[in-house]
Write an enzyme that holds these catalytic residues in place. Structure first.
Site, PDB file in Angstrom:
ATOM      1  N   SER A 184       5.889  -7.119   3.220  1.00 29.88           N
ATOM      2  CA  SER A 184       6.503  -7.757   4.408  1.00 29.88           C
ATOM      3  C   SER A 184       7.602  -8.809   4.189  1.00 29.88           C
ATOM      4  CB  SER A 184       5.777  -7.720   5.664  1.00 29.88           C
ATOM      5  OG  SER A 184       4.743  -8.751   5.179  1.00 29.88           O
ATOM      6  N   GLU A 192      11.549  -3.002  11.858  1.00 24.97           N
ATOM      7  CA  GLU A 192      11.205  -2.177  11.063  1.00 24.97           C
ATOM      8  C   GLU A 192      10.204  -1.082  11.862  1.00 24.97           C
ATOM      9  OE1 GLU A 192       9.071  -3.133   7.531  1.00 24.97           O
ATOM     10  OE2 GLU A 192      10.597  -2.019   6.378  1.00 24.97           O
ATOM     11  N   CYS A 203      10.366   1.466   2.545  1.00 22.47           N
ATOM     12  CA  CYS A 203      11.177   0.225   2.969  1.00 22.47           C
ATOM     13  C   CYS A 203      12.566   0.492   3.031  1.00 22.47           C
ATOM     14  CB  CYS A 203      11.034  -0.687   1.688  1.00 22.47           C
ATOM     15  SG  CYS A 203      11.292  -0.004   0.275  1.00 22.47           S
ATOM     16  N   TRP A 213       0.916  -1.169  -0.074  1.00 26.49           N
ATOM     17  CA  TRP A 213      -0.027   0.026  -0.090  1.00 26.49           C
ATOM     18  C   TRP A 213       0.880   1.337  -0.056  1.00 26.49           C
ATOM     19  CZ3 TRP A 213       1.561   2.784   4.070  1.00 26.49           C
ATOM     20  CH2 TRP A 213       2.302   2.073   5.197  1.00 26.49           C
ATOM     21  N   ASN A 214       2.179   1.041   0.360  1.00 28.45           N
ATOM     22  CA  ASN A 214       2.717   2.433   0.748  1.00 28.45           C
ATOM     23  C   ASN A 214       3.341   3.150  -0.687  1.00 28.45           C
ATOM     24  OD1 ASN A 214       4.761   0.585  -0.090  1.00 28.45           O
ATOM     25  ND2 ASN A 214       6.312   1.617   1.379  1.00 28.45           N
ATOM     26  N   GLU A 228      10.793  -8.278  -2.838  1.00 29.70           N
ATOM     27  CA  GLU A 228      11.282  -6.837  -2.408  1.00 29.70           C
ATOM     28  C   GLU A 228      10.658  -6.889  -1.104  1.00 29.70           C
ATOM     29  OE1 GLU A 228      13.064  -4.637  -3.303  1.00 29.70           O
ATOM     30  OE2 GLU A 228      13.410  -5.117  -5.762  1.00 29.70           O
ATOM     31  N   LEU A 229      11.456  -6.924   0.051  1.00 31.45           N
ATOM     32  CA  LEU A 229      10.707  -7.172   1.569  1.00 31.45           C
ATOM     33  C   LEU A 229      11.403  -5.852   2.373  1.00 31.45           C
ATOM     34  CD1 LEU A 229      11.611 -11.051   1.839  1.00 31.45           C
ATOM     35  CD2 LEU A 229       9.566  -9.717   0.671  1.00 31.45           C
TER      36      LEU A 229
HETATM   37  N1  LIG Z   1      11.524  -3.869  -0.731  1.00 25.66           N
HETATM   38  C1  LIG Z   1      10.893  -3.108  -1.315  1.00 25.66           C
HETATM   39  O1  LIG Z   1      10.848  -2.613  -2.505  1.00 25.66           O
HETATM   40  C2  LIG Z   1       9.478  -2.635  -0.432  1.00 25.66           C
HETATM   41  C3  LIG Z   1       8.733  -1.624  -1.007  1.00 25.66           C
HETATM   42  C4  LIG Z   1       7.643  -1.216  -0.582  1.00 25.66           C
HETATM   43  C5  LIG Z   1       7.096  -1.953   0.840  1.00 25.66           C
HETATM   44  N2  LIG Z   1       8.046  -2.776   1.288  1.00 25.66           N
HETATM   45  C6  LIG Z   1       7.776  -3.591   2.551  1.00 25.66           C
HETATM   46  O2  LIG Z   1       6.222  -3.676   2.617  1.00 25.66           O
HETATM   47  C7  LIG Z   1       5.846  -3.806   3.665  1.00 25.66           C
HETATM   48  C8  LIG Z   1       4.741  -2.905   3.919  1.00 25.66           C
HETATM   49  O3  LIG Z   1       3.692  -3.085   3.138  1.00 25.66           O
HETATM   50  P1  LIG Z   1       2.456  -4.136   3.532  1.00 25.66           P
HETATM   51  O4  LIG Z   1       1.816  -3.579   4.585  1.00 25.66           O
HETATM   52  O5  LIG Z   1       1.575  -4.122   2.203  1.00 25.66           O
HETATM   53  O6  LIG Z   1       3.116  -5.513   3.446  1.00 25.66           O
HETATM   54  P2  LIG Z   1       2.186  -6.826   3.614  1.00 25.66           P
HETATM   55  O7  LIG Z   1       3.178  -7.857   3.361  1.00 25.66           O
HETATM   56  O8  LIG Z   1       1.221  -6.869   4.804  1.00 25.66           O
HETATM   57  O9  LIG Z   1       1.114  -6.900   2.059  1.00 25.66           O
HETATM   58  C9  LIG Z   1       1.852  -6.867   1.058  1.00 25.66           C
HETATM   59  C10 LIG Z   1       0.896  -7.554  -0.015  1.00 25.66           C
HETATM   60  O10 LIG Z   1       0.708  -8.950   0.255  1.00 25.66           O
HETATM   61  C11 LIG Z   1      -0.595  -9.043   0.374  1.00 25.66           C
HETATM   62  N3  LIG Z   1      -0.907 -10.270   1.273  1.00 25.66           N
HETATM   63  C12 LIG Z   1      -0.693  -9.851   2.499  1.00 25.66           C
HETATM   64  N4  LIG Z   1      -0.865 -11.208   3.099  1.00 25.66           N
HETATM   65  C13 LIG Z   1      -1.165 -12.238   2.112  1.00 25.66           C
HETATM   66  C14 LIG Z   1      -1.440 -13.563   1.826  1.00 25.66           C
HETATM   67  N5  LIG Z   1      -1.670 -14.428   2.997  1.00 25.66           N
HETATM   68  N6  LIG Z   1      -1.584 -14.128   0.633  1.00 25.66           N
HETATM   69  C15 LIG Z   1      -1.476 -13.454  -0.434  1.00 25.66           C
HETATM   70  N7  LIG Z   1      -1.110 -12.161  -0.492  1.00 25.66           N
HETATM   71  C16 LIG Z   1      -0.948 -11.454   0.865  1.00 25.66           C
HETATM   72  C17 LIG Z   1      -1.284  -7.824   0.928  1.00 25.66           C
HETATM   73  O11 LIG Z   1      -2.618  -7.800   0.581  1.00 25.66           O
HETATM   74  C18 LIG Z   1      -0.593  -6.750   0.003  1.00 25.66           C
HETATM   75  O12 LIG Z   1      -1.011  -6.813  -1.324  1.00 25.66           O
HETATM   76  C19 LIG Z   1       7.096  -3.089   4.696  1.00 25.66           C
HETATM   77  O13 LIG Z   1       7.808  -4.156   5.399  1.00 25.66           O
HETATM   78  C20 LIG Z   1       7.657  -2.676   3.661  1.00 25.66           C
HETATM   79  O14 LIG Z   1       9.200  -2.681   4.108  1.00 25.66           O
HETATM   80  C21 LIG Z   1       9.271  -3.312   0.551  1.00 25.66           C
HETATM   81  O1  LIG Z   2       8.833   1.487   0.131  1.00 28.44           O
HETATM   82  C1  LIG Z   2       9.946   1.302  -0.525  1.00 28.44           C
HETATM   83  C2  LIG Z   2       9.736   1.817  -2.061  1.00 28.44           C
HETATM   84  O2  LIG Z   2      10.481   1.039  -2.848  1.00 28.44           O
HETATM   85  C3  LIG Z   2       9.855   3.333  -2.095  1.00 28.44           C
HETATM   86  S1  LIG Z   2      11.020   3.967  -3.226  1.00 28.44           S
HETATM   87  O3  LIG Z   2      11.277   3.169  -4.193  1.00 28.44           O
HETATM   88  O4  LIG Z   2      12.171   4.394  -2.198  1.00 28.44           O
HETATM   89  O5  LIG Z   2      10.533   5.343  -3.333  1.00 28.44           O
END
Ligand SMILES: NC(=O)c1ccc[n+]([C@@H]2O[C@H](COP(=O)([O-])OP(=O)(O)OC[C@H]3O[C@@H](n4cnc5c(N)ncnc54)[C@H](O)[C@@H]3O)[C@@H](O)[C@H]2O)c1
Ligand SMILES: O=C[C@H](O)CS(=O)(=O)O
Length: 485
Positions: free
Chosen positions: A234, A386, A289, A156-157, A255-256
């Site tokens: 996540s 985090e 992230c 969502w972010n 991408e976690l």
């Molecule tokens: N590394 C990156 O590029 C990056 C970028 C953005 C966010 N993030 C990470 O994402 C996290 C925040 O995002 P979030 O709260 O949406 O994460 P999340 O893991 O809760 O959800 C991410 C996606 O997974 C789906 N999901 C959740 N449980 C599921 C399941 N059991 N089966 C299938 N899909 C499922 C959610 O609906 C959503 O679409 C933070 O930890 C952040 O660091 C990483």
């Molecule tokens: O939350 C992490 C995303 O990858 C954001 S950004 O790519 O750093 O803008």
């Protein structure tokens, strides 16, 4: 508060499968995190609809991959142009459902569009190899082919950029795609699909399935027709999904989560370090992230850095993302508010010194005051987890070795930052840090032209850059025996 759009039809309350807009009796509400008001709803689809989307993507694959890279690239360029044309509407939809300040939302629209532009061009550079034969009668050729049907699950972010960072290379490569966006921010994804349709993305090439994650996800991680899972979210969810994707040996990119250390050495430019700290820590209210998650500051510069940063944090303006001067918007939900509160309480309980914020902002929505806590031990919760919120916690260190050891003491490995004006130190420390990306004298590292991704439990694979195409291509060897006359 109503949402004023030049194109009201961009606010879609239907899912998009096989080129058709789909409603359902069961719907999921979407709330504005700044006010708690309901914005609208989207269909609460299930595994059956996910199966339909897979079938559509499968049926569209042959014709899509048969187009030339230039033809696919032209459509991606049109898609990107439409995003820029409707930047204000896309930004307003994003601020409404995700909460980030409008200026940041506009920035994300441009950032998201840049991935389509970038991969529209990269499509033409999916080069193969001709290898000198291992025998006089042998000819070796390596080609790169689209993986096939791709499932993307996104957070969502950054509700637009995390989709185009996948859809750009996937569609450029000739793959077709099913996207399950976060249930918290589906409207950005659906607006993106409408613009894709207008740009000429054929039916079935891109599908957006909204609804409860588990039912849809069960299909996306297990369906044999899906060749690749690209997940951003996540670490816990990514690990679980990747494990299940192995039952059908899908290609996976993850991408976690992160836990970025922000190191400031005595020889740093303290004003540059403070600027970098504000940019990295408080972007999207700390919900990125790659946000600095813990500040490690050397003893000699510590007091100067802390006092300058405190002044800047206290001056940050918090509020509804639509308000002109706001710099820090709401957190996405109550759970996020609870987590940052827990980290603040823990840091203070361990002897931390509160210099700014430290409180929930009373009223509607989920707002937390930008917070700065100094003199915290490295054992604090925010050093181990985090935070994903507007908390800057500062830990003091004496030596470079101590700083590197603390920085690497985590299973995360996404981004790290260091501020120093010593050239040798910048090499020593950036080489010693166990992270996928390093910001050296800067707090902002993300761009479509460079590889984005992590190591350890922050995932694997890279998005953006010329490497981003690799995630959606298979390598094929053709070994030919030729007659020598
Ligand atoms: N590394 C990156 O590029 C990056 C970028 C953005 C966010 N993030 C990470 O994402 C996290 C925040 O995002 P979030 O709260 O949406 O994460 P999340 O893991 O809760 O959800 C991410 C996606 O997974 C789906 N999901 C959740 N449980 C599921 C399941 N059991 N089966 C299938 N899909 C499922 C959610 O609906 C959503 O679409 C933070 O930890 C952040 O660091 C990483
Ligand atoms: O939350 C992490 C995303 O990858 C954001 S950004 O790519 O750093 O803008």
């Amino acid at each position: 508060m109503s949402l004023t759009l030049d194109r009201p039809d961009l606010l879609r309350q239907q899912a998009y499968i096989d080129g058709a807009w789909l409603g359902a009796e069961a719907v999921m509400p979407v709330e504005d995190p700044a006010t708690g008001e309901m914005i609208g709803s989207v269909p609460a689809l299930d595994g059956t609809h996910a199966e339909q989307a897979v079938a559509a993507a499968q049926a569209a694959l042959a014709a899509w991959r048969a187009r030339t890279a230039g033809e696919r690239g032209a459509i991606l360029h049109r898609w990107s142009d439409l995003m820029r044309t409707h930047q204000e509407d896309l930004a307003r939809i994003m601020t409404r459902e995700q909460g980030k300040p409008l200026a940041e939302a506009r920035g994300e629209v441009a950032y998201a569009a840049s991935f389509l532009t970038w991969f529209a061009e990269e499509a033409r550079r999916s080069y193969g190899d001709v290898i000198p034969g291992h025998g006089a009668d042998k000819r070796l050729m390596v080609t790169r082919e689209p993986i096939g049907v791709v499932a993307a699950i996104t957070p969502w972010n950054f509700p637009l950029a995390m989709i185009t960072r996948k859809a750009g290379p996937a569609l450029a490569a000739g793959c077709t795609m099913i996207v399950k966006p976060s249930e918290l921010t589906p409207f950005s994804a659906l607006a993106l699909a409408l613009l894709a349709e207008e740009a000429g993305v054929p039916a079935g090439v891109l599908n957006i399935v909204t609804g409860p994650a588990r039912g849809i996800g069960d299909v996306l991680v297990s369906h044999p027709a899906i060749a690749k899972l690209s997940f951003t979210g996540s670490t816990a969810v990514g690990k679980m999904l990747a494990g299940r994707a192995m039952d059908t040996v899908k290609r996976v990119s993850l991408e976690l989560g992160g836990n970025a250390p922000f190191l400031v050495f005595d020889d740093a430019d303290v004003d540059a370090a403070v600027d970098g700290a504000i940019a990295s820590k408080f972007r999207n209210a700390g919900q990125t992230c790659v946000c600095a998650n813990r500040f490690l500051v050397q003893a000699g510069i510590y007091d100067a850095f802390v006092s300058k940063l405190a002044e800047r944090v206290k001056a940050l303006r918090v509020g509804n993302g639509f308000a002109q001067s706001v710099e820090v918007g709401p957190l996405i939900n109550a759970a996020a508010l609870e987590k940052v509160t827990r980290h603040v309480v823990d840091a203070l309980a361990r002897g931390g010194r509160l210099l700014a914020g430290g409180n929930v902002v009373e009223g509607a929505g989920q707002f937390y005051a930008p917070t700065l806590i100094a003199d915290v031990p490295a054992s604090a919760l925010f050093c181990r987890e985090e935070t994903f919120g507007p908390l800057a916690g500062i830990v003091r260190f004496e030596t470079e070795a101590e700083a590197v050891a603390m920085a690497n003491e985590t299973r995360s490995g996404l981004a790290a930052y260091l501020f120093t004006r010593d050239l040798s130190r910048s090499y020593r420390v950036s080489e010693a840090l166990e992270y996928g990306m390093i910001g050296l004298n800067t707090g902002l590292i993300s761009t479509e032209v460079a590889p984005f991704g992590g190591v350890k439990e922050s995932g694997f694979g890279r998005e953006g850059s010329r490497y981003g195409m690799d995630e959606y291509l298979n390598m094929k060897l053709v070994c030919t025996a030729v007659s020598l006359g």
